[in-house]
Enzyme design. Structure first.
Site, PDB file in Angstrom:
ATOM      1  N   PHE A 184      -1.188   6.009  10.392  1.00 51.08           N
ATOM      2  CA  PHE A 184      -1.547   4.725   9.785  1.00 51.08           C
ATOM      3  C   PHE A 184      -1.362   4.823   8.285  1.00 51.08           C
ATOM      4  O   PHE A 184      -1.845   5.764   7.644  1.00 51.08           O
ATOM      5  CB  PHE A 184      -3.001   4.355  10.091  1.00 51.08           C
ATOM      6  CG  PHE A 184      -3.504   3.182   9.284  1.00 51.08           C
ATOM      7  CD1 PHE A 184      -3.201   1.884   9.654  1.00 51.08           C
ATOM      8  CD2 PHE A 184      -4.257   3.385   8.124  1.00 51.08           C
ATOM      9  CE1 PHE A 184      -3.651   0.800   8.893  1.00 51.08           C
ATOM     10  CE2 PHE A 184      -4.704   2.319   7.366  1.00 51.08           C
ATOM     11  CZ  PHE A 184      -4.399   1.019   7.753  1.00 51.08           C
ATOM     12  N   LEU A 207      -3.605   9.738   8.281  1.00 55.18           N
ATOM     13  CA  LEU A 207      -3.988   8.543   7.524  1.00 55.18           C
ATOM     14  C   LEU A 207      -3.431   8.664   6.115  1.00 55.18           C
ATOM     15  O   LEU A 207      -3.795   9.581   5.370  1.00 55.18           O
ATOM     16  CB  LEU A 207      -5.511   8.399   7.463  1.00 55.18           C
ATOM     17  CG  LEU A 207      -6.251   8.289   8.794  1.00 55.18           C
ATOM     18  CD1 LEU A 207      -7.757   8.197   8.554  1.00 55.18           C
ATOM     19  CD2 LEU A 207      -5.780   7.069   9.590  1.00 55.18           C
ATOM     20  N   GLU A 208      -2.530   7.753   5.760  1.00 56.83           N
ATOM     21  CA  GLU A 208      -1.990   7.686   4.402  1.00 56.83           C
ATOM     22  C   GLU A 208      -2.601   6.459   3.748  1.00 56.83           C
ATOM     23  O   GLU A 208      -2.202   5.330   4.043  1.00 56.83           O
ATOM     24  CB  GLU A 208      -0.459   7.590   4.439  1.00 56.83           C
ATOM     25  CG  GLU A 208       0.216   8.761   5.155  1.00 56.83           C
ATOM     26  CD  GLU A 208      -0.074  10.107   4.527  1.00 56.83           C
ATOM     27  OE1 GLU A 208      -0.629  10.144   3.411  1.00 56.83           O
ATOM     28  OE2 GLU A 208       0.254  11.137   5.150  1.00 56.83           O
ATOM     29  N   LEU A 209      -3.584   6.676   2.885  1.00 53.73           N
ATOM     30  CA  LEU A 209      -4.393   5.562   2.398  1.00 53.73           C
ATOM     31  C   LEU A 209      -4.047   5.220   0.949  1.00 53.73           C
ATOM     32  O   LEU A 209      -3.099   4.506   0.699  1.00 53.73           O
ATOM     33  CB  LEU A 209      -5.870   5.900   2.591  1.00 53.73           C
ATOM     34  CG  LEU A 209      -6.216   6.271   4.063  1.00 53.73           C
ATOM     35  CD1 LEU A 209      -7.683   6.643   4.211  1.00 53.73           C
ATOM     36  CD2 LEU A 209      -5.818   5.168   5.025  1.00 53.73           C
TER      37      LEU A 209
END
Length: 465
Positions: A184, A207-209
């Site tokens: 995501f 998770l790449e936020l």
């Protein structure tokens, strides 16, 4: 969607360890997809944004993807090889190794800001690792999402790669599916929801936020050069970049000179902002309004606001092109210092000592990127040693993400897991541990019934293990 996932699962079970030739052929088709549809993708993205330069799209999306595919194809043979690892001497002449094995079906949820690169970037690693994949692109770029769905269907069988389009409700249903791995890219707030949904299936996540990535301008920096690189990193895609500099820390005594250098650098990059074909629009009216509210909140709380084009009635609204705004005298309570900005608004914070700058960074969530500018090697080492971030560029912005030899990923609130290059292959593989026993093994010596001499034997094994 469950039937689509089940079809991918069945295909994986029928071929759980694709050959190098099969993986190379899938990567070749992915490159062919890019070559054939690059112009159509750029046109669709431009329409979705209102304005986005096809040259910028080529630089920041298509070229990065092609480099990733070339690197995967060139190194795949080495990545796929089983890797011997040491065997405890007590168990010689047995052998141990790690066998890279595909996970199965990888789910990919991509955002709107770099819709092509962040949909297909993880796919490169997933295909190299031998997986099947299911992609959910953003509903905020509907023209591109439809174009991607059609292009993928043209180049891949439905049991290899498939694209699902739909609104936020579709996205919530997508992340609740029992994938073998889920990627995501998006906001920290939504990332928390994604992690919770995936946890119900014990699905591992990448998770790449994002967050608030700082740029530290050291006292030893060449201000004009630092301003030039920060201006570039902030204004590419009008700041709608997860690793864009979110705020700048600059020595207090040099603040005014730096602001002047930054204004000059931005003006050289974009002689005008409204109706400039090189300058990207804000993706939606909602995002445009939010950015104006951040500036208004800062102004009301006492910040000095410097708008690089004089405000006027309905400024930029026709094309949603928002001229850059610099903010001085900001305070931690301001919304602009609490939220990831994701637009061409840049707070500039003065500091007295390097220790103060490091403390300012460390008092906040760990960022996805950190930038340092200067020539003092000791200061550089200190910043690298005493801060934690997903990645770093020194005397530059953004470009660490373009290095396929470097893993790309966050830490803490900015994400978990990493991909790109070999890191992507490893992220989407299971390194299966294998021990092979030798015909000469003496395991029977430590099997029941235990002999009186077992104590001395165990003492010896303990010394050599």
């Amino acid at each position: 969607m469950p039937p689509l996932l089940e079809r991918l699962r069945r295909a994986h079970r029928a071929d759980m360890l694709p050959t190098r030739a099969q993986r190379l052929e899938r990567l070749r088709r992915l490159e062919q997809l890019l070559d054939r549809h690059a112009e159509a993708f750029a046109a669709a993205i431009g329409d979705d944004f209102g304005n986005r330069s096809p040259v910028e799209i080529r630089i920041t999306e298509t070229m990065l993807l092609k480099a990733a595919i070339r690197q995967a194809r060139g190194h795949l043979g080495r990545w796929m090889k089983p890797r011997r690892v040491p065997t405890s001497p007590a168990f010689w002449p047995g052998r141990s190794w790690l066998l890279p094995q595909p996970l199965g079906v990888v789910g990919i949820v991509s955002p709107w800001n770099y819709p092509l690169q962040l949909a297909l970037g993880p796919l490169v690693g997933a295909l190299a690792a031998g997986n099947r994949a299911m992609i959910k692109p953003s509903e905020l770029t509907p023209r591109f999402s439809a174009a991607l769905q059609a292009a993928v269907a043209e180049h891949f069988a439905p049991d290899e790669v498939t694209v699902v389009t739909g609104d936020a409700a579709t996205g919530r249903a997508f992340v609740a599916l029992p994938f073998d791995h889920l990627v995501f890219t998006g906001s920290t707030a939504v990332g928390r929801e994604v992690a919770q949904a995936a946890a119900k299936n014990l699905t591992p996540v990448t998770l790449e936020l994002g967050g608030k990535s700082p740029a530290i301008v050291d006292a030893s920096a060449r201000l004009a050069k630092a301003a030039e690189r920060i201006a570039f990193g902030k204004l590419v895609n009008a700041g709608q970049t997860c690793i864009a500099p979110d705020y700048v820390l600059v020595p207090r005594a040099q603040r005014e000179r730096f602001v002047a250098a930054l204004r000059s650098a931005m003006g050289r990059l974009y002689p005008s902002f409204r109706a400039n074909p090189d300058y990207t629009s804000i993706v939606s009216e909602r995002h445009f309004r939010r950015l104006r509210e951040l500036v208004d909140d800062a102004r009301e709380r006492g910040a000095t606001v410097i708008e690089l084009e004089a405000p006027g009635e309905g400024i930029g609204r026709a094309s949603r092109q928002l001229p850059p705004t610099l903010l001085l005298d900001v305070e931690p309570a301001m919304r602009v210092m609490q939220e990831e900005i994701f637009g061409p608004v840049l707070p500039i914070v003065g500091y007295d000592t390097l220790d103060d700058a490091i403390a300012y960074v460390n008092d906040r969530d760990r960022p996805l990127a950190l930038y340092w500018f200067g020539s003092d090697a000791a200061a550089r080492r200190k910043v690298l040693a005493q801060t934690i971030s997903g990645g770093v560029s020194l005397n530059e912005t953004l470009l660490h993400v373009a290095q396929e030899g470097l893993p790309f990923g966050g830490v803490g609130a900015s994400g978990m897991g990493a991909y790109h290059g070999e890191a992507g292959f490893r992220q989407f593989s299971k390194d299966k541990p294998v021990f092979e026993q030798s015909a000469l093994a003496a395991t029977g010596l430590i099997a029941p019934p235990y002999k009186p001499s077992i104590g001395r034997l165990l003492d010896w094994i303990g010394r050599i293990a």
